[in-house]
Each structure stands twice: as C-alpha cells, then as structure tokens.
Design a protein around this motif. Sequence first.
Motif, PDB file in Angstrom:
ATOM      1  N   THR A  60       0.976  -1.139   0.042  1.00 42.12           N
ATOM      2  CA  THR A  60      -0.063  -0.107  -0.029  1.00 42.12           C
ATOM      3  C   THR A  60       0.803   1.227   0.102  1.00 42.12           C
ATOM      4  OG1 THR A  60      -1.732  -1.123   1.241  1.00 42.12           O
ATOM      5  CG2 THR A  60      -1.816   1.001   1.313  1.00 42.12           C
ATOM      6  N   GLU A  61       1.878   1.242   0.742  1.00 40.51           N
ATOM      7  CA  GLU A  61       2.836   2.350   0.863  1.00 40.51           C
ATOM      8  C   GLU A  61       3.360   2.823  -0.610  1.00 40.51           C
ATOM      9  OE1 GLU A  61       6.774   3.837   3.380  1.00 40.51           O
ATOM     10  OE2 GLU A  61       5.723   2.085   3.999  1.00 40.51           O
ATOM     11  N   ARG A  62       3.800   1.659  -1.175  1.00 40.01           N
ATOM     12  CA  ARG A  62       4.403   1.752  -2.508  1.00 40.01           C
ATOM     13  C   ARG A  62       3.396   1.956  -3.660  1.00 40.01           C
ATOM     14  NH1 ARG A  62       9.959   0.883  -4.533  1.00 40.01           N
ATOM     15  NH2 ARG A  62       9.874   0.798  -6.725  1.00 40.01           N
ATOM     16  N   LEU A  63       2.271   1.505  -3.811  1.00 40.07           N
ATOM     17  CA  LEU A  63       1.574   1.545  -4.704  1.00 40.07           C
ATOM     18  C   LEU A  63      -0.061   1.936  -4.490  1.00 40.07           C
ATOM     19  CD1 LEU A  63       2.352  -2.063  -6.314  1.00 40.07           C
ATOM     20  CD2 LEU A  63       3.206  -0.019  -6.901  1.00 40.07           C
ATOM     21  N   GLY A  64      -0.501   2.141  -3.273  1.00 41.49           N
ATOM     22  CA  GLY A  64      -1.651   2.812  -2.977  1.00 41.49           C
ATOM     23  C   GLY A  64      -2.640   1.336  -2.601  1.00 41.49           C
ATOM     24  N   ALA A  65      -3.688   1.629  -1.891  1.00 43.44           N
ATOM     25  CA  ALA A  65      -4.490   0.783  -1.301  1.00 43.44           C
ATOM     26  C   ALA A  65      -5.173  -0.220  -2.302  1.00 43.44           C
ATOM     27  CB  ALA A  65      -5.533   1.392  -0.205  1.00 43.44           C
ATOM     28  N   GLN A  66      -6.010   0.455  -3.531  1.00 44.91           N
ATOM     29  CA  GLN A  66      -6.557  -0.377  -4.530  1.00 44.91           C
ATOM     30  C   GLN A  66      -5.491  -1.396  -5.156  1.00 44.91           C
ATOM     31  OE1 GLN A  66      -8.238   2.052  -7.299  1.00 44.91           O
ATOM     32  NE2 GLN A  66      -9.351   0.291  -8.269  1.00 44.91           N
ATOM     33  N   ALA A  67      -4.266  -0.895  -5.339  1.00 47.74           N
ATOM     34  CA  ALA A  67      -3.269  -1.645  -5.868  1.00 47.74           C
ATOM     35  C   ALA A  67      -2.969  -3.056  -4.964  1.00 47.74           C
ATOM     36  CB  ALA A  67      -2.201  -1.056  -6.683  1.00 47.74           C
ATOM     37  N   ALA A  68      -2.936  -2.486  -3.683  1.00 46.84           N
ATOM     38  CA  ALA A  68      -2.713  -3.622  -2.743  1.00 46.84           C
ATOM     39  C   ALA A  68      -3.650  -4.739  -2.464  1.00 46.84           C
ATOM     40  CB  ALA A  68      -2.130  -2.824  -1.311  1.00 46.84           C
ATOM     41  N   ALA A  69      -4.799  -4.199  -2.606  1.00 52.96           N
ATOM     42  CA  ALA A  69      -6.077  -5.137  -2.615  1.00 52.96           C
ATOM     43  C   ALA A  69      -6.030  -6.129  -3.627  1.00 52.96           C
ATOM     44  CB  ALA A  69      -7.291  -4.457  -2.400  1.00 52.96           C
ATOM     45  N   LEU A  70      -5.768  -5.586  -4.801  1.00 50.96           N
ATOM     46  CA  LEU A  70      -5.765  -6.380  -6.109  1.00 50.96           C
ATOM     47  C   LEU A  70      -4.368  -7.173  -6.051  1.00 50.96           C
ATOM     48  CD1 LEU A  70      -6.581  -3.748  -8.837  1.00 50.96           C
ATOM     49  CD2 LEU A  70      -8.025  -5.710  -7.998  1.00 50.96           C
ATOM     50  N   TRP A  71      -3.298  -6.844  -5.883  1.00 50.73           N
ATOM     51  CA  TRP A  71      -2.167  -7.470  -5.372  1.00 50.73           C
ATOM     52  C   TRP A  71      -2.430  -8.702  -4.697  1.00 50.73           C
ATOM     53  CZ3 TRP A  71       3.229  -5.691  -5.880  1.00 50.73           C
ATOM     54  CH2 TRP A  71       4.245  -6.537  -5.594  1.00 50.73           C
ATOM     55  N   TRP A  72      -3.004  -8.490  -3.512  1.00 47.17           N
ATOM     56  CA  TRP A  72      -3.161  -9.807  -2.404  1.00 47.17           C
ATOM     57  C   TRP A  72      -4.415 -10.617  -3.079  1.00 47.17           C
ATOM     58  CZ3 TRP A  72       0.210 -10.801   0.756  1.00 47.17           C
ATOM     59  CH2 TRP A  72      -0.204 -11.790   1.860  1.00 47.17           C
ATOM     60  N   ASP A  73      -5.389 -10.340  -3.448  1.00 51.57           N
ATOM     61  CA  ASP A  73      -6.207 -11.287  -4.219  1.00 51.57           C
ATOM     62  C   ASP A  73      -5.727 -12.130  -5.181  1.00 51.57           C
ATOM     63  OD1 ASP A  73      -8.173 -10.201  -2.557  1.00 51.57           O
ATOM     64  OD2 ASP A  73      -9.262  -8.986  -4.229  1.00 51.57           O
ATOM     65  N   ARG A  74      -4.872 -11.482  -6.137  1.00 48.87           N
ATOM     66  CA  ARG A  74      -4.368 -12.255  -7.072  1.00 48.87           C
ATOM     67  C   ARG A  74      -2.968 -13.154  -6.386  1.00 48.87           C
ATOM     68  NH1 ARG A  74      -4.040 -14.826 -11.491  1.00 48.87           N
ATOM     69  NH2 ARG A  74      -2.457 -14.070 -13.165  1.00 48.87           N
ATOM     70  N   PHE A  75      -2.558 -12.632  -5.251  1.00 46.60           N
ATOM     71  CA  PHE A  75      -1.395 -13.573  -4.441  1.00 46.60           C
ATOM     72  C   PHE A  75      -2.157 -14.738  -4.090  1.00 46.60           C
ATOM     73  CE2 PHE A  75       0.538 -14.926  -0.731  1.00 46.60           C
ATOM     74  CZ  PHE A  75       1.783 -15.341  -1.148  1.00 46.60           C
ATOM     75  N   GLU A  76      -3.137 -14.661  -3.254  1.00 45.71           N
ATOM     76  CA  GLU A  76      -4.018 -15.513  -2.989  1.00 45.71           C
ATOM     77  C   GLU A  76      -4.194 -16.747  -3.785  1.00 45.71           C
ATOM     78  OE1 GLU A  76      -7.074 -14.172  -0.303  1.00 45.71           O
ATOM     79  OE2 GLU A  76      -5.734 -14.271   1.266  1.00 45.71           O
ATOM     80  N   GLU A  77      -4.869 -16.249  -4.980  1.00 50.98           N
ATOM     81  CA  GLU A  77      -5.224 -17.185  -6.223  1.00 50.98           C
ATOM     82  C   GLU A  77      -3.977 -18.047  -6.572  1.00 50.98           C
ATOM     83  OE1 GLU A  77      -6.988 -16.582 -10.744  1.00 50.98           O
ATOM     84  OE2 GLU A  77      -6.643 -14.938  -9.505  1.00 50.98           O
ATOM     85  N   LEU A  78      -2.831 -17.172  -6.965  1.00 49.62           N
ATOM     86  CA  LEU A  78      -1.699 -17.925  -7.337  1.00 49.62           C
ATOM     87  C   LEU A  78      -1.008 -18.992  -6.636  1.00 49.62           C
ATOM     88  CD1 LEU A  78       0.049 -14.902  -9.523  1.00 49.62           C
ATOM     89  CD2 LEU A  78      -1.417 -16.749 -10.411  1.00 49.62           C
ATOM     90  N   HIS A  79      -1.051 -18.441  -5.393  1.00 48.53           N
ATOM     91  CA  HIS A  79      -0.514 -19.279  -4.309  1.00 48.53           C
ATOM     92  C   HIS A  79      -1.220 -20.243  -4.174  1.00 48.53           C
ATOM     93  CE1 HIS A  79       0.762 -20.438  -0.353  1.00 48.53           C
ATOM     94  NE2 HIS A  79       1.764 -20.119  -0.570  1.00 48.53           N
ATOM     95  N   ARG A  80      -2.594 -20.666  -4.227  1.00 45.34           N
ATOM     96  CA  ARG A  80      -3.445 -21.654  -3.864  1.00 45.34           C
ATOM     97  C   ARG A  80      -3.238 -22.609  -5.172  1.00 45.34           C
ATOM     98  NH1 ARG A  80      -7.735 -23.567  -1.439  1.00 45.34           N
ATOM     99  NH2 ARG A  80      -7.676 -21.820   0.148  1.00 45.34           N
ATOM    100  N   GLU A  81      -3.185 -22.203  -6.275  1.00 47.64           N
ATOM    101  CA  GLU A  81      -3.098 -22.910  -7.550  1.00 47.64           C
ATOM    102  C   GLU A  81      -1.616 -23.686  -7.242  1.00 47.64           C
ATOM    103  OE1 GLU A  81      -3.198 -20.144 -10.777  1.00 47.64           O
ATOM    104  OE2 GLU A  81      -5.396 -20.202 -10.508  1.00 47.64           O
ATOM    105  N   ALA A  82      -0.575 -22.787  -7.071  1.00 46.58           N
ATOM    106  CA  ALA A  82       0.712 -23.446  -7.062  1.00 46.58           C
ATOM    107  C   ALA A  82       0.634 -24.609  -5.886  1.00 46.58           C
ATOM    108  CB  ALA A  82       1.915 -22.381  -6.763  1.00 46.58           C
TER     109      ALA A  82
END
Length: 215
Positions: A60-82
Amino acid sequence: MIKPVELVIFDCDGVLVDSERIAARVQVTLGAEFGWPLTEAEVIDRFIGRSSVSIREQITERLGAQAAALWWDRFEELHREAVDSGLSPVYGLPEALDVITIPTCVASSGSHEKMRHTLGRTGLYERFAGRIHSATEVSRGKPAPDLFLYAARRMGVDPAACAVVEDSRPGVQAARAAGMRAFGYAGGLTAAEQLRGPGTVVFHHMRDLPALLTG
C-alpha cells in the motif's frame, strides 16, 4: 539453570511445508505485473516471515490501497494454484516429528485458512489440529513476540520452557523477544547468517532437530 524444553512451537511456511519458495516466486511475478520490480532476495528481506497485514502495508505504501488489494487477491489465487499443483513437507520434517516426543504446536504469520490448506495438502494438519495459532489472533506480527507468547499461554507453558523452530529473520527475532530458545532452520530461503543471534541454534537439516531439542 536452563529449563528443559516443554513445548516446541513450529512456524508453518518453510518449516513444516516447503511453501516459501512458492510464495517468493509468486511475489516476484506480481511485482513485475504491478510495476514494483522485486528480486527474490528483496522478497525474502521484505516479506518472508511477516504477516499478511505487514506485507499489504508495504505494498500500500508503495502502490496505494487499491493496487494492494488487487495484488493480495491475485497472490492468494496464484499461491493456492501452486500449492495444489505440488506442495510437499519440508524434507525430513515428517521423520523428525515421528521422533520428537515433546508437546508441539504451530504459530504462523499465515491465516488459519491458509494453514488448513497447506497443512492439509501435505498430510500434516491432523498432527497439529487444535494446536494451531495464527498472527491474525494477536495485535502485532513477527518480529514482535506477541504470537509466540500467545501460543505459549494457550498451551499453558512458561515461555522460558519453549523452543521455536523458524526459518525467517523476523521469526527468530520474535522468538528471542519472547524469551524463548530459537532454532533457525537454514535449509530454506533465508541464509544462515540472517538467522544467527543470541539464544539461537542454526541448523541445516530437519533430521538433526530432535537431538538439538534435547541436547
């Protein structure tokens, strides 16, 4: 006189399950996607061993709250798949657990949902069911001592009689801050020199852990 170990507190990612490599790879991929180029070394330094709250705050500090939320949703998706495509216990860990007779529990920066998934996929969940603690249950994540002190309290054991098995720098720092003995597993992503410190035994093979705990 040093108290004998009455409780072994295991971190989860990188100690029980070989998931830190997956997490680091996914974070590097997402950094490139979102415009924050990160090397694996930078991911280890910034993210590994820290709570999801801490990681999201950095994004969030680097990219903003909206991007951080999208990043984390994507992380959980990719992490689960892996994880679903191929996650294994840390090499030698099941055999070490078979030998350790001291009571054990888990205390991880990950959520209960994440641990049910990763420990479940590797057949380890039932070994710790009912004795699993998450950073989501305390105010501060590692390197603060809160999680380990909480786990000791829940298990009814004096912190001075607890041993913590960790693979990250924030993890061993949290163990030391809690007044517990730290055993730094250097067979993963974090280099041995990053784990060394007072009250800390650094080791490279899980097969050595049972003897270290009683030695």
